[in-house]
Design a protein around this motif. Structure first.
Motif, mmCIF file in Angstrom:
data_model
loop_
_atom_site.group_PDB
_atom_site.id
_atom_site.type_symbol
_atom_site.label_atom_id
_atom_site.label_comp_id
_atom_site.label_asym_id
_atom_site.label_seq_id
_atom_site.Cartn_x
_atom_site.Cartn_y
_atom_site.Cartn_z
ATOM 1 N N SER A 118 0.832 -1.251 -0.115
ATOM 2 C CA SER A 118 0.050 -0.075 0.003
ATOM 3 C C SER A 118 0.904 1.227 -0.099
ATOM 4 O O SER A 118 1.910 1.120 0.488
ATOM 5 C CB SER A 118 -0.862 -0.031 1.307
ATOM 6 O OG SER A 118 -0.164 0.269 2.257
ATOM 7 N N THR A 119 0.459 2.240 -0.510
ATOM 8 C CA THR A 119 0.873 3.808 -0.391
ATOM 9 C C THR A 119 1.390 3.894 0.854
ATOM 10 O O THR A 119 2.553 4.603 0.905
ATOM 11 C CB THR A 119 0.091 4.389 -1.107
ATOM 12 O OG1 THR A 119 -0.385 4.185 -2.373
ATOM 13 C CG2 THR A 119 0.963 6.058 -1.435
ATOM 14 N N GLN A 169 7.823 0.465 -7.470
ATOM 15 C CA GLN A 169 6.455 -0.128 -7.134
ATOM 16 C C GLN A 169 5.649 -0.738 -8.275
ATOM 17 O O GLN A 169 5.030 -1.654 -8.440
ATOM 18 C CB GLN A 169 5.476 0.761 -6.309
ATOM 19 C CG GLN A 169 4.228 0.140 -5.777
ATOM 20 C CD GLN A 169 3.564 1.182 -4.971
ATOM 21 O OE1 GLN A 169 3.599 2.446 -5.147
ATOM 22 N NE2 GLN A 169 2.864 0.583 -3.876
ATOM 23 N N GLU A 233 -2.189 10.180 -2.858
ATOM 24 C CA GLU A 233 -1.720 9.674 -1.606
ATOM 25 C C GLU A 233 -0.213 9.915 -1.181
ATOM 26 O O GLU A 233 -0.007 10.398 -0.213
ATOM 27 C CB GLU A 233 -2.331 8.497 -1.451
ATOM 28 C CG GLU A 233 -3.713 8.152 -1.418
ATOM 29 C CD GLU A 233 -4.205 6.763 -1.315
ATOM 30 O OE1 GLU A 233 -2.993 6.058 -1.336
ATOM 31 O OE2 GLU A 233 -5.240 6.433 -1.291
ATOM 32 N N LYS A 234 0.571 9.401 -2.119
ATOM 33 C CA LYS A 234 1.793 9.393 -2.114
ATOM 34 C C LYS A 234 2.475 10.802 -1.792
ATOM 35 O O LYS A 234 3.297 10.966 -0.855
ATOM 36 C CB LYS A 234 2.622 8.746 -3.076
ATOM 37 C CG LYS A 234 4.028 8.545 -2.848
ATOM 38 C CD LYS A 234 4.567 7.143 -3.565
ATOM 39 C CE LYS A 234 4.551 7.617 -5.369
ATOM 40 N NZ LYS A 234 5.390 6.711 -6.037
#
Length: 298
Positions: A118-119, A169, A233-234
C-alpha cells in the motif's frame, strides 16, 4: 431487439454491474461540478446556491502560488512519464528474451511483489530507510565519511524519491501488459529472422517493438490523458513543511482547500481546471498519434 436481449440475457446481466458502477460513481456525481461556478452553501444545496460565474477560477489564476502549484504538477508528471513509462517496456523485453523459465518466473515475482504494498506502507518504508539518524541509507552515507542527508526534508529530493518509488512499485505490474503483447507475436517471425542471421537486438528492434507498438501507443495516450492527476496519496504522505515548495501539487492543494478549509466551490473549480487540462492533452495526443502512426484511442 427484445428477442436478442432475451436470448443473451446472461451477457446483459454480466455488463449490468460495471455499467451501474460507472453510472453511479462516475457520471451521476458530475452534476455537482456546477458548484465550481457557484458560491456553494451547504444549507442552500447545489441548486439553491448563487451563481458567481468564473470567480473561483479567476481567484485561482490570480493566487500567489498558482505558478508554483501548476509548475510542480506539470514537472513531476512529465518527469514521471518520461522515466517511469519506458521502464516496463524495457523490463518486459528483457524478460521476454530470457530462456530460463525458473529465472524468468523468479524475476517476475520479485518485481511484481512491490505493487501489492500500500502507498501508506511504501511511504513509511521511505521514511524509515531514509531517516537521518537511523536510516540504512544514511548509515551507508556516513560510512563513506559524508554528513547524513535529510532526504524527506530537502526540496531537491522530493521528485527523485517520488519517481524512484513509482518505478520500483509499478514497473512489475505494468510490464505484465507488455509481456502479454509480446506473447501474441508470431514466433515464426523470430525463427525466420534467426535463419536470416538477425541478432537479438535486430529482432527486438524490427519484430518485438513494432509488435507491441499499438499497446504502447494506447497506454501512452492514457498516461498523457491522466498526466495532471499525479498520485495524491503518495505526494501528500511524502509532503513535509520543509519540502512543500516542490511537493505542493494540484491534488494536495485541492485537498487542503476543499477538506481542511471547507472551500468547496473553490476546490471544485481547481479540480475542474485540472480535468479540462487532462481532456485537452488527451485529445491532442490522440490526434497526433493517429496522424503519425494511424493508431489511436478513439
Amino acid at each position: 431487439m427484445l428477442g436478442k436481449m432475451k436470448k443473451n440475457y446472461e451477457l446483459y446481466l454480466l455488463i449490468l454491474i460495471p455499467v451501474a458502477y460507472f453510472a453511479i460513481f462516475k457520471y451521476w456525481p458530475m452534476y455537482g461540478v456546477q458548484i465550481a461556478f457557484k458560491d456553494f452553501v451547504a444549507s442552500k444545496g447545489v441548486w439553491g446556491s448563487e451563481w458567481v460565474g468564473l470567480e473561483h477560477f479567476q481567484r485561482f489564476f490570480e493566487s500567489y502560488n498558482f505558478k508554483q502549484i501548476v509548475g510542480n504538477t506539470l514537472l513531476l508528471s512529465l518527469l514521471n512519464l518520461a522515466i517511469a513509462f519506458p521502464f516496463p517496456i524495457i523490463v518486459a523485453i528483457m524478460l521476454n528474451q530470457l530462456r530460463q523459465q525458473k529465472m524468468k518466473k523468479f524475476i517476475q515475482t520479485t518485481i511484481y511483489a512491490p505493487y501489492f504494498i500500500s502507498t501508506v506502507v511504501l511511504v513509511g518504508m521511505l521514511f524509515i530507510f531514509l531517516s537521518p539518524t537511523s536510516g540504512l541509507v544514511n548509515h551507508i552515507v556516513t560510512a563513506f565519511g559524508h554528513e547524513p542527508i535529510m532526504f524527506m526534508g530537502e526540496e531537491k529530493w522530493f521528485r527523485p524519491l517520488y519517481i524512484f518509488s513509482s518505478v520500483w512499485q509499478e514497473t512489475g505490474f505494468a510490464s505484465v501488459i507488455y509481456l502479454a503483447a509480446l506473447a501474441g507475436i508470431d514466433p515464426h517471425l523470430h525463427e525466420a529472422a534467426v535463419m536470416d542471421g538477425a541478432s537479438k537486438w535486430h529482432r527486438i528492434r524490427h519484430i518485438d517493438l513494432p509488435g507491441i507498438a499499438p499497446t504502447i501507443i494506447v497506454l501512452f495516450i492514457m498516461a498523457v490523458g491522466n498526466l495532471m492527476n499525479v498520485g495524491f496519496e503518495k505526494a501528500f504522505l511524502m509532503q513535509t513543511d520543509l519540502n512543500v515548495a516542490t511537493s505542493e501539487i494540484i491534488p494536495t492543494y485541492v485537498y487542503k482547500v476543499g477538506i481542511q478549509r471547507a472551500e468547496y466551490s473553490f476546490s471544485a473549480a481547481i479540480g475542474l481546471f485540472n480535468s479540462v487540462i487532462n481532456l485537452i492533452l488527451l485529445v491532442i495526443v490522440n490526434k497526433t498519434t493517429k496522424k503519425i502512426s494511424g493508431k489511436g484511442l478513439f
